[in-house]
Design a protein around this motif. Structure first.
Motif, mmCIF file in Angstrom:
data_model
loop_
_atom_site.group_PDB
_atom_site.id
_atom_site.type_symbol
_atom_site.label_atom_id
_atom_site.label_comp_id
_atom_site.label_asym_id
_atom_site.label_seq_id
_atom_site.Cartn_x
_atom_site.Cartn_y
_atom_site.Cartn_z
ATOM 1 N N PRO A 130 0.818 -1.217 0.000
ATOM 2 C CA PRO A 130 0.000 0.000 0.000
ATOM 3 C C PRO A 130 0.848 1.262 0.000
ATOM 4 O O PRO A 130 2.071 1.214 0.227
ATOM 5 C CB PRO A 130 -0.798 -0.129 1.300
ATOM 6 C CG PRO A 130 0.100 -0.919 2.199
ATOM 7 C CD PRO A 130 0.821 -1.891 1.299
ATOM 8 N N ALA A 131 0.190 2.387 -0.238
ATOM 9 C CA ALA A 131 0.885 3.679 -0.192
ATOM 10 C C ALA A 131 1.326 3.967 1.235
ATOM 11 O O ALA A 131 0.683 3.527 2.196
ATOM 12 C CB ALA A 131 -0.050 4.783 -0.683
ATOM 13 N N PRO A 132 2.440 4.672 1.423
ATOM 14 C CA PRO A 132 2.904 4.998 2.783
ATOM 15 C C PRO A 132 1.861 5.792 3.554
ATOM 16 O O PRO A 132 1.084 6.570 2.987
ATOM 17 C CB PRO A 132 4.165 5.831 2.535
ATOM 18 C CG PRO A 132 4.605 5.477 1.153
ATOM 19 C CD PRO A 132 3.354 5.178 0.384
ATOM 20 N N LEU A 133 1.839 5.597 4.879
ATOM 21 C CA LEU A 133 0.909 6.325 5.734
ATOM 22 C C LEU A 133 1.305 7.798 5.814
ATOM 23 O O LEU A 133 2.494 8.144 5.812
ATOM 24 C CB LEU A 133 0.914 5.734 7.148
ATOM 25 C CG LEU A 133 0.283 4.355 7.329
ATOM 26 C CD1 LEU A 133 0.539 3.856 8.746
ATOM 27 C CD2 LEU A 133 -1.207 4.413 7.052
ATOM 28 N N ASN A 134 0.291 8.640 5.899
ATOM 29 C CA ASN A 134 0.529 10.062 6.141
ATOM 30 C C ASN A 134 0.992 10.214 7.592
ATOM 31 O O ASN A 134 0.284 9.820 8.518
ATOM 32 C CB ASN A 134 -0.767 10.845 5.924
ATOM 33 C CG ASN A 134 -0.559 12.343 6.071
ATOM 34 O OD1 ASN A 134 0.410 12.801 6.665
ATOM 35 N ND2 ASN A 134 -1.484 13.120 5.531
ATOM 36 N N PRO A 135 2.183 10.755 7.833
ATOM 37 C CA PRO A 135 2.664 10.859 9.225
ATOM 38 C C PRO A 135 1.747 11.692 10.109
ATOM 39 O O PRO A 135 1.698 11.480 11.322
ATOM 40 C CB PRO A 135 4.050 11.503 9.071
ATOM 41 C CG PRO A 135 4.075 12.096 7.712
ATOM 42 C CD PRO A 135 3.169 11.270 6.862
ATOM 43 N N MET A 136 0.984 12.633 9.513
ATOM 44 C CA MET A 136 0.082 13.457 10.308
ATOM 45 C C MET A 136 -1.157 12.681 10.751
ATOM 46 O O MET A 136 -1.908 13.142 11.619
ATOM 47 C CB MET A 136 -0.331 14.695 9.506
ATOM 48 C CG MET A 136 0.825 15.592 9.133
ATOM 49 S SD MET A 136 1.794 16.114 10.574
ATOM 50 C CE MET A 136 0.585 17.108 11.434
ATOM 51 N N ALA A 137 -1.394 11.504 10.144
ATOM 52 C CA ALA A 137 -2.554 10.694 10.531
ATOM 53 C C ALA A 137 -2.245 9.739 11.672
ATOM 54 O O ALA A 137 -3.145 9.073 12.185
ATOM 55 C CB ALA A 137 -3.054 9.910 9.315
#
Length: 435
Positions: free
Chosen positions: A123-130
């Motif tokens: 999958p696409a990398p996680l948004n660090p702000m999430a």
């Protein structure tokens, strides 16, 4: 009658991307065409069936493939059919209690309930702000960890040790005792015998019911072993996104790195540090960064065992993982040889989130115990030889008076579970007389 036409047109050979095998080796297959993307899955036609393979390198018209099964029956000219899909697995609650392979298929032949949900393995990398903050401690039931090396919900921790020092036993203890909604255990590159032993001896029926075990044994192709690590992580992500708190345990991530090395070498990458290819050191953080907690959703708390070669804790994979993870537990062969279980070397281990997870009082006691252990270690040889004179070092005197209680606190039977209150009381008893 007309409803059959779309299906027939999709199956018509002119509408498929085809290639031909040009070279077959023990680990990899080269083909001329078809046009495919890196990581795409294709099918190789062999007598009596098909073998699926994954694209690991592309060079002009030549494609390097790694089959998911044995290469028997493959010859030059074998047809290669692009399937037009990236690797994915079926996910859902029906996986709970199951032992599955790298393709999420039950190994005991059980028929699982059908589920329409599929998860990509990359999958696409996680948004660090999430990401959610890690401020809730996970109770493991192991005194040395809960008091000195706290584990937080969403944290990623490594268990570093050489072979035969008790990594799998500690992992089984954690699997039985840790508090989580779902556990996903990935056994990567293990001996087949150890898989059955782990299931029979390390998992209780209660723990088994909330656990998914993903298995890829040492005799399977490298591409399957590497895939199993991603399969386990994708299953954990599915339950996290459903709001569950997941414990992901992988034994071992070192064998994932070794599988990636084999894949990269077959793809033509040059070896660098101790034979590992450059891609290994980008694949490790890419896998580990998929874990953690998400705001308003669930979390993945990850434990990875790290097999250090020749007890060298500075070898490349171990060094890369120390920099990637949120803490590390080091198991000592010296302690293991003395029958000390779990053989945790407290002074070499660290949790990078202890300030967020321990109260000031608990953190102060943890520092005090570490201080006594450090004082004893510095003068250990002098004490053993009888050369130390009592009264020369107040902290060492205190450590020697409390040594039996300290070792009793750090030792724990595999079936023994300590509650948080019991751990606090035992630590206070071990520090009796400390200022």
């Amino acid at each position: 009658m007309t409803s059959r036409w779309p299906r027939a047109l999709n199956d018509w050979p002119l509408h498929r991307r085809l290639g031909r095998v040009s070279r077959v080796s023990e680990l990899a297959v080269e083909s001329i065409g078809p046009a495919m993307a890196l990581g795409e899955v294709c099918s190789l036609k062999v007598p009596g069936g098909e073998i699926e393979a994954e694209v690991v390198a592309i060079d002009d018209e030549r494609v390097t493939l790694m089959p998911y099964g044995p290469c028997k029956g493959l010859v030059a000219g074998t047809e290669v059919v692009a399937l037009g899909m990236q690797p994915s697995v079926t996910v859902g609650p029906s996986l709970l209690g199951q032992v599955v392979d790298a393709f999420a298929k039950p190994l005991d032949g059980a028929v699982m309930a059908q589920t329409p949900d599929r998860a990509t393995l990359h999958p696409a990398p996680l948004n660090p702000m999430a990401r959610a903050s890690i401020d809730v401690a996970v109770e493991t039931g192991i005194r040395a960890i809960d008091a000195l090396l706290p584990l937080g919900r969403g944290q990623r921790l490594g268990i570093f040790a050489g072979s035969g020092v008790g990594k799998s036993s500690l992992l089984g203890m954690l699997a039985r005792q840790v508090s989580a909604d779902v556990a996903v255990i990935a056994l990567i590159g293990e001996r087949g015998r150890e898989v059955g032993d782990f299931l029979r001896n390390q998992l209780s029926p209660e723990a088994r019911a909330r656990t998914v075990v993903v298995v890829a044994t040492a005799d399977q192709p490298a591409v399957v072993r590497a895939r199993a690590a991603h399969t386990a992580t994708s299953i954990a992500e599915h339950f996290r996104d459903a709001g569950r708190h997941v414990m992901l345990m992988m034994d071992s991530i070192t064998r994932f790195a070794m599988a990636r090395r084999d894949i990269d070498l077959a793809a033509g990458q040059p070896p660098t540090a101790r034979g590992y290819t450059p891609s290994v050191f980008s694949a490790i953080p890419a896998l580990c960064e998929r874990c953690g907690g998400l705001s308003e959703r669930g979390s993945i708390t990850a434990l990875y065992t790290v097999l250090v070669e020749g007890d060298d804790f500075n070898e490349p994979v171990a060094d890369a993982l120390r920099a990637t993870l949120d803490g590390h537990i080091v198991l000592s062969r010296e302690l293991a040889n003395e029958g000390h279980f779990p053989a945790i070397d407290v002074l070499q281990s660290i949790s990078r989130l202890d300030r967020e997870l321990l109260s000031e009082e608990d953190a102060g006691r943890a520092r005090a115990l570490r201080g006594l252990l450090a004082a004893h270690k510095r003068q250990h040889d002098m004490v053993d030889m009888g050369l130390y004179k009592a009264g020369s070092n107040a902290k060492l005197d205190l450590a020697l008076r409390n040594w039996d209680r300290i070792t009793a606190f750090l030792r724990q039977g595999p079936e023994e579970r300590a509650s948080r209150d019991d751990t606090r009381a035992a630590l206070a008893h071990a520090l009796e007389g400390c200022p």
